[in-house]
Design a protein around this motif. Structure first.
Motif, mmCIF file in Angstrom:
data_model
loop_
_atom_site.group_PDB
_atom_site.id
_atom_site.type_symbol
_atom_site.label_atom_id
_atom_site.label_comp_id
_atom_site.label_asym_id
_atom_site.label_seq_id
_atom_site.Cartn_x
_atom_site.Cartn_y
_atom_site.Cartn_z
ATOM 1 N N GLY A 47 11.906 -0.859 -31.936
ATOM 2 C CA GLY A 47 10.817 -0.466 -31.045
ATOM 3 C C GLY A 47 11.002 0.913 -30.431
ATOM 4 N N LEU A 50 9.900 3.589 -32.949
ATOM 5 C CA LEU A 50 8.440 3.594 -33.092
ATOM 6 C C LEU A 50 7.780 4.273 -31.898
ATOM 7 N N THR A 54 5.840 8.227 -31.822
ATOM 8 C CA THR A 54 4.408 8.229 -31.532
ATOM 9 C C THR A 54 4.138 9.428 -30.631
ATOM 10 N N ASN A 62 1.142 1.664 -25.912
ATOM 11 C CA ASN A 62 2.063 1.405 -27.021
ATOM 12 C C ASN A 62 3.495 1.503 -26.502
ATOM 13 N N TYR A 67 5.778 -2.471 -29.325
ATOM 14 C CA TYR A 67 6.172 -2.197 -30.711
ATOM 15 C C TYR A 67 7.173 -3.243 -31.195
#
Length: 126
Positions: A47, A50, A54, A62, A67
């Motif tokens: 996570g 990710l 981003t 998010n 994630y």
């Protein structure tokens, strides 16, 4: 630990493919490399990676936890790159639903290069 094939589909061992990106010892130099490493991060439930890959403008909603939850709740099967350009990657990601049915996420992802790093911005779904 035995070497495993990288989930991103290159045929390389994970330790020689996406793991260096996940460990932050190497930067993804192309959008395709970032796309593959993000897919692999979903498979291995990373996570943090990710979230960090981003784009800052898209991180709201998010979280690392979101994630991680998404990654852990999805059984990813395969990544297929359809096309790759400077800042766009079209791909199909195959996954198993809770009813053991194979589904396909078909997306054209947009990326942004900022301060020498690529970031996922958003995608158009098909």
């Amino acid at each position: 630990m035995n070497s495993i094939n990288c989930p991103c589909g290159t045929g390389l061992q994970y330790e020689n493919c996406c793991q260096p990106y996940h460990l932050k010892t190497k930067l993804a130099l192309t959008t395709e490399a970032l796309m593959r490493s993000r897919y692999a991060a979903f498979v291995v439930a990373d996570g943090d990676y990710l979230f960090e890959t981003t784009h800052a403008s898209k991180r709201k909603g998010n979280s690392k936890e979101a994630y991680l939850k998404s990654a852990k709740n999805t059984k990813w099967l395969k990544l297929e790159i359809i096309s790759s350009a400077f800042d766009v990657v079209e791909f199909k990601a195959y996954y198993l639903t809770s009813k053991f049915k194979t589904e396909v996420l078909h997306e054209k992802s947009n990326f942004k290069l900022e301060d020498g790093k690529w970031y996922y911005v958003d995608g158009e779904f098909y």
